[in-house]
Design an enzyme around this catalytic site. Structure first.
Site, PDB file in Angstrom:
ATOM      1  N   GLY A  33       0.789  -1.223   0.000  1.00 53.30           N
ATOM      2  CA  GLY A  33       0.000   0.000   0.000  1.00 53.30           C
ATOM      3  C   GLY A  33       0.823   1.277   0.000  1.00 53.30           C
ATOM      4  CD  GLU A  36      -2.071   5.828  -4.855  1.00 50.35           C
ATOM      5  OE1 GLU A  36      -3.069   5.219  -5.263  1.00 50.35           O
ATOM      6  OE2 GLU A  36      -2.013   6.372  -3.744  1.00 50.35           O
ATOM      7  CG  ASP A  47       4.397  12.978  -3.754  1.00 49.21           C
ATOM      8  OD1 ASP A  47       3.295  13.489  -3.474  1.00 49.21           O
ATOM      9  OD2 ASP A  47       5.216  12.607  -2.885  1.00 49.21           O
ATOM     10  CE  LYS A  51       4.768  14.639  -0.463  1.00 49.12           C
ATOM     11  NZ  LYS A  51       5.176  13.265  -0.151  1.00 49.12           N
ATOM     12  N   GLY A 154       2.078   5.267   3.377  1.00 50.77           N
ATOM     13  CA  GLY A 154       1.206   4.303   4.038  1.00 50.77           C
ATOM     14  C   GLY A 154      -0.168   4.889   4.269  1.00 50.77           C
TER      15      GLY A 154
END
Length: 171
Positions: A33, A36, A47, A51, A154
């Site tokens: 998990g 994706e 990603d 950030k 997570g």
């Protein structure tokens, strides 16, 4: 500032350092998990770029566009490359960095923004950050170096982030 801003890519690179190849490490991250079904945002660095843009605004007061961040993901990294780095007593990490630099005339400073695989000596505090952990090292005029670490991937961590965002919007 520079740091590991994506727990999924850090997990994959950590697994590769332990002997997995990229495909195996990604599949393991997906089964747990951390990644994706379509991991593109993580493994191609998007990603971490998002950030980095937030940190540029918060820390440096600079608004950057995604295309102003030099970006390289981890999909082309091989197990052999990772092993070569390990044999040199170093580690490879996907590092996001923001640094003020002079534009050459000494009058203006620009913000150099990057997200890219980086080879780090073991003396670097980010070199030994493994698994889904994120870390950020800040260099300042008044403080030579400070590193902070915490969980970075997570379902619980994602849920906490979403809850914090909803509470911020409500306030």
């Amino acid at each position: 500032m520079r740091g590991i801003l994506n727990g999924t890519t850090n997990y994959i690179l950590s697994a590769m350092a332990e002997g997995s190849d990229y495909v195996e490490a990604l599949a393991d991250a997906q089964s747990k998990g951390y990644a994706e079904t379509d991991p593109t945002a993580d493994v191609e660095g998007y990603d971490a770029v998002a950030k980095t843009l937030i940190l540029a605004a918060l820390i440096f007061g600079r608004t950057l566009k995604p295309e102003q961040v030099i970006r390289e993901g981890i999909t082309a990294i091989t197990r052999e490359q990772i092993q070569k780095v390990i044999d040199q007593d170093k580690r490879m990490k996907l590092i996001a960095s923001l640094q003020m630099v002079s534009d050459g005339d000494g009058k203006k400073t620009m913000l150099d923004a990057r997200v890219e695989p980086t080879i780090l000596p073991l003396t670097d505090p980010l070199a030994r950050v493994d698994g889904v952990t994120n870390a950020l090292t800040i260099h300042a005029d008044t403080l030579s170096e400070v590193t902070i670490m915490g969980p970075g991937a997570g379902s619980i961590q994602t849920g906490q982030g979403l809850l914090a965002d909803v509470l911020a919007c409500v306030r």
